[in-house]
Design a protein around this motif. Structure first.
Motif, PDB file in Angstrom:
ATOM      1  N   VAL A 193       9.229   5.592  -3.497  1.00 14.24           N
ATOM      2  CA  VAL A 193      10.455   4.844  -3.782  1.00 14.24           C
ATOM      3  C   VAL A 193      11.636   5.748  -3.455  1.00 14.24           C
ATOM      4  N   PHE A 194      12.618   5.174  -2.766  1.00 16.23           N
ATOM      5  CA  PHE A 194      13.836   5.888  -2.428  1.00 16.23           C
ATOM      6  C   PHE A 194      15.027   5.173  -3.053  1.00 16.23           C
ATOM      7  N   ASN A 195      15.842   5.924  -3.765  1.00  9.98           N
ATOM      8  CA  ASN A 195      17.083   5.411  -4.333  1.00  9.98           C
ATOM      9  C   ASN A 195      18.202   5.819  -3.380  1.00  9.98           C
ATOM     10  N   ILE A 196      18.759   4.839  -2.688  1.00  7.86           N
ATOM     11  CA  ILE A 196      19.762   5.116  -1.668  1.00  7.86           C
ATOM     12  C   ILE A 196      21.131   4.766  -2.224  1.00  7.86           C
ATOM     13  N   ARG A 197      21.988   5.785  -2.260  1.00  6.04           N
ATOM     14  CA  ARG A 197      23.332   5.605  -2.814  1.00  6.04           C
ATOM     15  C   ARG A 197      24.375   6.022  -1.789  1.00  6.04           C
ATOM     16  N   THR A 198      25.518   5.361  -1.845  1.00 10.78           N
ATOM     17  CA  THR A 198      26.656   5.704  -0.998  1.00 10.78           C
ATOM     18  C   THR A 198      27.604   6.587  -1.796  1.00 10.78           C
TER      19      THR A 198
ATOM     20  N   SER B  95       6.022   0.714   6.984  1.00  6.45           N
ATOM     21  CA  SER B  95       6.990  -0.340   6.772  1.00  6.45           C
ATOM     22  C   SER B  95       7.737  -0.071   5.474  1.00  6.45           C
ATOM     23  N   VAL B  96       8.847  -0.799   5.296  1.00  9.12           N
ATOM     24  CA  VAL B  96       9.656  -0.628   4.090  1.00  9.12           C
ATOM     25  C   VAL B  96       9.959  -1.985   3.471  1.00  9.12           C
ATOM     26  N   LEU B  97      10.142  -1.972   2.168  1.00  4.25           N
ATOM     27  CA  LEU B  97      10.674  -3.113   1.429  1.00  4.25           C
ATOM     28  C   LEU B  97      12.065  -2.697   0.988  1.00  4.25           C
ATOM     29  N   ILE B  98      13.056  -3.509   1.302  1.00  2.00           N
ATOM     30  CA  ILE B  98      14.437  -3.182   0.979  1.00  2.00           C
ATOM     31  C   ILE B  98      14.922  -4.122  -0.120  1.00  2.00           C
TER      32      ILE B  98
ATOM     33  N   HIS C 214      12.888  10.928   8.756  1.00  3.50           N
ATOM     34  CA  HIS C 214      11.954  12.062   8.734  1.00  3.50           C
ATOM     35  C   HIS C 214      11.044  12.005   7.503  1.00  3.50           C
ATOM     36  N   ARG C 215      11.615  11.682   6.366  1.00  5.05           N
ATOM     37  CA  ARG C 215      10.825  11.583   5.131  1.00  5.05           C
ATOM     38  C   ARG C 215       9.787  10.467   5.225  1.00  5.05           C
ATOM     39  N   LEU C 216      10.198   9.315   5.753  1.00  7.11           N
ATOM     40  CA  LEU C 216       9.260   8.198   5.892  1.00  7.11           C
ATOM     41  C   LEU C 216       8.125   8.557   6.848  1.00  7.11           C
ATOM     42  N   GLN C 217       8.462   9.197   7.959  1.00 13.06           N
ATOM     43  CA  GLN C 217       7.430   9.608   8.912  1.00 13.06           C
ATOM     44  C   GLN C 217       6.483  10.614   8.270  1.00 13.06           C
ATOM     45  N   GLY C 218       7.030  11.548   7.497  1.00  7.86           N
ATOM     46  CA  GLY C 218       6.215  12.552   6.826  1.00  7.86           C
ATOM     47  C   GLY C 218       5.245  11.954   5.820  1.00  7.86           C
ATOM     48  N   LEU C 219       5.610  10.824   5.259  1.00  2.00           N
ATOM     49  CA  LEU C 219       4.739  10.132   4.306  1.00  2.00           C
ATOM     50  C   LEU C 219       3.749   9.204   5.005  1.00  2.00           C
ATOM     51  N   GLY C 220       3.856   9.100   6.310  1.00  2.00           N
ATOM     52  CA  GLY C 220       2.988   8.184   7.045  1.00  2.00           C
ATOM     53  C   GLY C 220       3.393   6.732   6.851  1.00  2.00           C
ATOM     54  N   GLY C 221       4.662   6.527   6.526  1.00  2.00           N
ATOM     55  CA  GLY C 221       5.148   5.177   6.263  1.00  2.00           C
ATOM     56  C   GLY C 221       5.088   4.276   7.483  1.00  2.00           C
TER      57      GLY C 221
ATOM     58  N   SER D  49       0.843  -1.185   0.000  1.00  2.00           N
ATOM     59  CA  SER D  49       0.000   0.000   0.000  1.00  2.00           C
ATOM     60  C   SER D  49       0.883   1.241   0.000  1.00  2.00           C
ATOM     61  N   GLU D  50       0.260   2.397  -0.140  1.00  2.00           N
ATOM     62  CA  GLU D  50       0.996   3.654  -0.141  1.00  2.00           C
ATOM     63  C   GLU D  50       1.606   3.963   1.220  1.00  2.00           C
ATOM     64  N   ARG D  51       1.311   3.153   2.241  1.00  2.00           N
ATOM     65  CA  ARG D  51       1.896   3.328   3.577  1.00  2.00           C
ATOM     66  C   ARG D  51       3.193   2.534   3.732  1.00  2.00           C
ATOM     67  N   MET D  52       3.625   1.936   2.635  1.00  2.00           N
ATOM     68  CA  MET D  52       4.908   1.241   2.594  1.00  2.00           C
ATOM     69  C   MET D  52       5.815   2.007   1.634  1.00  2.00           C
ATOM     70  N   ALA D  53       7.107   1.894   1.853  1.00  2.00           N
ATOM     71  CA  ALA D  53       8.069   2.528   0.953  1.00  2.00           C
ATOM     72  C   ALA D  53       9.040   1.468   0.454  1.00  2.00           C
TER      73      ALA D  53
END
Length: 183
Positions: A53-58, A124-127, A115-122, A8-12
């Protein structure tokens, strides 16, 4: 077997470290194309369902200010800002993703991801991505020695394949999902 999560939209979706440097090793290099394909399928599904969707890069600075202790000990850095090594893999479809630049294994360490996840009402996450088990382990000190097997058996966290997620959410979204990122 663990139940397939209802997306759902409550997951990222967090796509982690799908960068050129991580695939320079020939063993991982052979897994590059299937992993890119699975990540693209997952981001396609996420977009179709309205999930963020978050693109996480190092990335690290050449002047050593962001280097890890092991990089400093070895006097050898990598994933320098702006380098080819630090770029996303060719073919990875993260054009609509929010980018998070991290300096350590954890995407939560000194970033605004939480902070971003909380702001979206997230909730849970799928990694997904390269070495996602290491990203999970480093995201929380209590999971420091975690592995996928430990997460599954001891913490009863869901570990599912891209194929099982797609199959569980196929229906009317199938055409849209499979076409995402193939242009």
């Amino acid at each position: 077997m663990h139940e397939i999560p209802r997306l759902s939209e409550r997951m990222a979706v967090l796509i982690g470290d799908m960068q050129n440097a991580f695939f320079e090793d020939p063993v991982l290099g052979r897994r590059r194309d299937p992993l890119v394909r699975h990540c693209n399928q997952l981001t396609g599904l996420a977009h179709a369902l309205g999930m963020p969707v978050f693109n996480i890069r190092t990335e690290h600075a050449r002047e050593k200010s962001t280097w890890t202790l092991s990089m400093l000990d070895d006097d050898r850095g990598f994933l320098f800002e702006g380098s080819v090594q630090a770029q996303n893999l060719a073919g990875l479809d993260v054009r609509d993703a929010t980018e998070i630049i991290k300096r350590r294994d954890s995407a939560f360490w000194r970033t605004d991801l939480s902070h971003r996840l909380q702001g979206l009402g997230g909730e849970s996450v799928l990694i997904a991505g390269v070495s996602s088990h290491a990203c999970i382990a480093s995201a929380d000190p209590d999971f420091e020695r975690a592995s996928l097997g430990l997460l599954k058996s001891e913490y009863r966290e869901g570990i599912v394949t891209t194929g099982s997620l797609l199959a569980a959410h196929e229906g009317h979204l199938a055409a849209e999902i499979h076409g995402h990122g193939s242009k």
